[in-house]
Design a protein around this motif. Structure first.
Motif, mmCIF file in Angstrom:
data_model
loop_
_atom_site.group_PDB
_atom_site.id
_atom_site.type_symbol
_atom_site.label_atom_id
_atom_site.label_comp_id
_atom_site.label_asym_id
_atom_site.label_seq_id
_atom_site.Cartn_x
_atom_site.Cartn_y
_atom_site.Cartn_z
ATOM 1 N N SER A 20 0.858 -1.194 -0.030
ATOM 2 C CA SER A 20 -0.101 0.079 -0.112
ATOM 3 C C SER A 20 0.806 1.235 0.053
ATOM 4 N N PHE A 21 0.521 2.271 -0.662
ATOM 5 C CA PHE A 21 0.993 3.632 -0.362
ATOM 6 C C PHE A 21 1.672 4.078 0.994
ATOM 7 N N GLU A 22 0.658 3.758 1.940
ATOM 8 C CA GLU A 22 1.049 4.146 3.356
ATOM 9 C C GLU A 22 2.174 3.411 3.892
ATOM 10 N N ILE A 48 4.044 12.008 -0.388
ATOM 11 C CA ILE A 48 2.851 12.843 -0.741
ATOM 12 C C ILE A 48 3.060 13.844 -1.745
ATOM 13 N N VAL A 51 3.356 12.667 -5.162
ATOM 14 C CA VAL A 51 2.129 11.962 -5.667
ATOM 15 C C VAL A 51 1.302 13.316 -6.177
ATOM 16 N N GLN A 52 1.418 14.239 -5.132
ATOM 17 C CA GLN A 52 0.671 15.515 -5.656
ATOM 18 C C GLN A 52 1.164 16.324 -6.899
ATOM 19 N N GLN A 55 -0.162 13.913 -9.590
ATOM 20 C CA GLN A 55 -1.723 14.118 -9.725
ATOM 21 C C GLN A 55 -2.141 15.537 -10.479
ATOM 22 N N LEU A 94 -1.340 3.849 -8.938
ATOM 23 C CA LEU A 94 -2.016 4.642 -7.950
ATOM 24 C C LEU A 94 -3.750 4.443 -8.120
ATOM 25 N N SER A 100 -3.499 5.343 -4.307
ATOM 26 C CA SER A 100 -3.864 6.694 -3.750
ATOM 27 C C SER A 100 -5.356 7.050 -4.045
ATOM 28 N N GLU A 102 -6.735 9.488 -2.410
ATOM 29 C CA GLU A 102 -6.958 10.951 -2.642
ATOM 30 C C GLU A 102 -6.556 10.955 -4.290
#
Length: 174
Positions: A20-22, A48, A51-52, A55, A94, A100, A102
């Motif tokens: 998992s991403f976490e 994060i 990834v932001q 995205q 993702l 993710s 999010e």
């Protein structure tokens, strides 16, 4: 920076296939990418932030594609699917169950806004427009998620043909 970015994107995509991403650590990320922690932290605060950045670029590109189309027609779907087909392993990862939530939410929200605009000419009731937009956005997202998860067995053109047969060809505005 572009090479480093792509190495990190690919490394994260690879790691997300297993966990998992976490649970992905920056140490694992830089080791898999073959870059140093210093290089990573010169560009990002944390995973994060990485990834932001991804995205934001993805959302902008999708919005540009959507701005060129007035209909959910074959041309729209071919362009979207061709764009998604060219993305790195990170996108599929993702959007997977390890991915993710999010990013998945942001993509769905972007699709929902586009669907609302596309359907507003033919759906006048606000509640119906809202639910039809959510339904359509989630249907398209689900198809994309399935296509990526199953190894993109159909070409973008074949998938576009399937999608246009599902009654999404509605005018954006008139």
């Amino acid at each position: 920076m572009i090479k480093t970015r792509h190495k990190l994107y690919h490394a994260l995509g690879t790691l997300l296939q297993k966990k998992s991403f976490e649970s992905v650590t920056v140490s694992e990320l830089v080791d898999t990418a073959g870059v140093t922690r210093k290089t990573f932290y010169n560009h990002y605060q944390d995973k994060i932030d990485l990834v932001q950045e991804y995205q934001a670029a993805l959302t902008l590109d999708i919005q540009k594609i959507q701005s060129r189309h007035r209909y959910f027609d074959r041309a729209y779907f071919v362009e979207i699917f061709t764009y998604l087909d060219k993305q790195d392993l990170l996108l599929a990862s993702l959007l997977s169950y390890n991915g993710s939530l999010e990013l998945q939410g942001i993509i769905k929200e972007t699709m929902c806004r586009y669907c609302s605009n596309a359907l507003s000419a033919s759906v006048r009731q606000p509640d119906l427009l809202e639910y039809r937009s959510v339904f359509t956005a989630n249907a398209i997202f689900g198809v994309v998620q399935h296509w990526l998860a199953t190894g993109k067995k159909s070409t973008p053109a074949e998938l576009a043909e399937i999608m246009t047969g599902l009654s999404f060809s509605l005018p954006a505005d008139e």
